[in-house]
Structures are given as structure tokens and as C-alpha cells.
Enzyme design. Structure first.
Site, PDB file in Angstrom:
ATOM      1  N   ASN A  26       7.807  -3.705   1.922  1.00  0.00           N
ATOM      2  CA  ASN A  26       7.832  -5.161   1.260  1.00  0.00           C
ATOM      3  C   ASN A  26       7.281  -4.888  -0.207  1.00  0.00           C
ATOM      4  O   ASN A  26       6.826  -3.509  -0.621  1.00  0.00           O
ATOM      5  CB  ASN A  26       6.888  -5.966   1.900  1.00  0.00           C
ATOM      6  CG  ASN A  26       5.212  -5.409   2.068  1.00  0.00           C
ATOM      7  OD1 ASN A  26       4.668  -5.268   1.015  1.00  0.00           O
ATOM      8  ND2 ASN A  26       4.736  -5.126   3.275  1.00  0.00           N
ATOM      9  N   ASP A  36       8.442   0.578   8.184  1.00  0.00           N
ATOM     10  CA  ASP A  36       7.461   0.910   7.025  1.00  0.00           C
ATOM     11  C   ASP A  36       6.073   1.440   7.698  1.00  0.00           C
ATOM     12  O   ASP A  36       5.633   2.133   7.440  1.00  0.00           O
ATOM     13  CB  ASP A  36       7.150  -0.641   6.501  1.00  0.00           C
ATOM     14  CG  ASP A  36       6.311  -0.374   5.232  1.00  0.00           C
ATOM     15  OD1 ASP A  36       5.921  -1.414   4.636  1.00  0.00           O
ATOM     16  OD2 ASP A  36       5.872   0.646   4.787  1.00  0.00           O
TER      17      ASP A  36
END
Ligand code: APR
Length: 169
Positions: A26, A36
């Protein structure tokens, strides 16, 4: 410019033995869930420290860090678009993630890159369109990268990659 060898596999991107793996991050680059989270867990705490130095990343852009405890020497962090119906430039921004990641790879002399299915999880991008954008963008890229591996985490995404690869558009 040699043609990029483009392949698809089903597996865990953190285990890929390539020069660089791409993270679907992000814009804060300070970690998250999904791929992530997996990449940060596998790379270790130093990755977060390295990301802090970068001061974030705009959607469609890409930034590189070392891979630390990952088999891959580099992590290229890119920020995919959040799907909001397809009329707000999401397809172009997703294509930019692939294109900019390859440009960053070229700057670092990286020759093999593994990508996750950027934006198709929490960001809600439709899987088939995302797979087509991934394949078409990599195929039309002007890059020194020799191998691009599209890593599907689930079987459904793997089928979409296979179909997109079979469509010699
Ligand atoms: N290896 C490969 N692919 C994975 C892995 C893994 N270990 N874990 C998840 N994926 C896949 C998901 O199944 C999905 O197909 O990565 C794809 C992208 O999903 P997300 O990780 O949710 O990424 P994205 O949709 O781009 O959303 C990004 O989620 O984790 C947060 O910080 C991140 O805010 C950002 C947002």
C-alpha cells in the site's frame, strides 16, 4: 532486445528463487496483510526499516529494497489501484505497476522477477482482467529482464494466468 520469457506458476512468492520478487504493497509501504504481510514475515524486521526510509510510494509506482532473509536479493514494492468499477483509470494504473517494476528492475540489473497477482485480493481488481493486463504489459515491455514469473497463490488465479498466456494477443 531479447523477448522476455514469461511463465506462470502456483505457489508462494516468498519462496521464489529469482533476483527480485514484487510486493503488492500500500502507499505507506509500512506492511499489511496478504502478500505484503507474507513478504514482510519472510524477509524479517529489516525490511520494514528499509521501507521506512523510502517515505511511501504512489499508486502505479515502484520502489526497490533489499530482500534480507528472502531467497530473492531484491523486493520491488509496487502499489496497485483499488478497484472502483474500472472507470477511474484502474486498468492503466495496474499496467503501470508492471511496467514501472520492470523499469526499476532494469535500473538494478535484475534479470528475473516474480510478480503476485497485484490488486486482485484486498484491492478487489477482477482476476481475469488483471491477468490479461499482467501478460500484455510484460509482453510489450521494453526490458532487459529475461524471466518474468507470474505467481498465483490460488488455483483460480493460476487458471486465469494460463488462459491469458495462451491468448497470443
Ligand atoms: N504468494 C503469492 N501470492 C500471494 C501470497 C503469497 N504468499 N499471499 C497472498 N497472495 C495473493 C493473493 O491471493 C492475491 O491473489 O496476492 C494477490 C494480491 O492480494 P493482496 O495481498 O490482498 O494484495 P492487493 O489486492 O494488491 O491489496 C493490497 O492489501 O496486504 C494489503 O498492505 C497491502 O494495503 C495493501 C493491500
Amino acid at each position: 532486445m531479447a523477448e522476455v520469457r514469461l511463465e506462470a506458476t502456483q505457489g508462494d512468492i516468498t519462496r521464489q528463487r529469482v533476483d527480485a520478487i514484487v510486493n503488492a504493497a500500500n502507499s505507506s509501504l509500512l506492511g499489511g496483510g496478504g502478500v505484503d504481510g507474507a513478504i514482510h514475515r519472510a524477509a524479517g524486521r529489516e525490511l520494514l526499516e528499509a521501507c521506512r526510509q523510502l517515505g511511501g510510494c504512489p499508486t502505479g509506482e515502484a520502489r526497490a529494497t533489499a530482500g534480507f532473509r528472502l531467497p530473492a536479493r531484491w523486493v520491488i514494492h509496487t502499489v496497485g489501484p483499488v478497484w472502483s468499477g474500472g472507470k477511474r483509470g484502474e486498468p492503466e494504473l495496474l499496467a503501470s505497476c508492471y511496467r514501472r517494476s520492470l523499469e526499476v528492475a532494469d535500473e538494478l540489473g535484475i534479470r528475473s522477477v516474480a510478480f503476485p497477482a497485484i490488486s486482485t485480493g484486498a484491492y478487489g481488481f477482477p482476476g481475469q482482467l488483471a491477468a490479461e493486463i499482467a501478460v500484455n504489459t510484460v509482453r510489450s515491455a521494453n526490458t532487459e529482464v529475461e524471466l518474468v514469473r507470474l505467481v498465483a497463490f490460488d488455483a483460480e488465479t493460476f487458471v486465469l494466468y494460463r488462459k491469458a498466456l495462451d491468448n497470443r494477443s
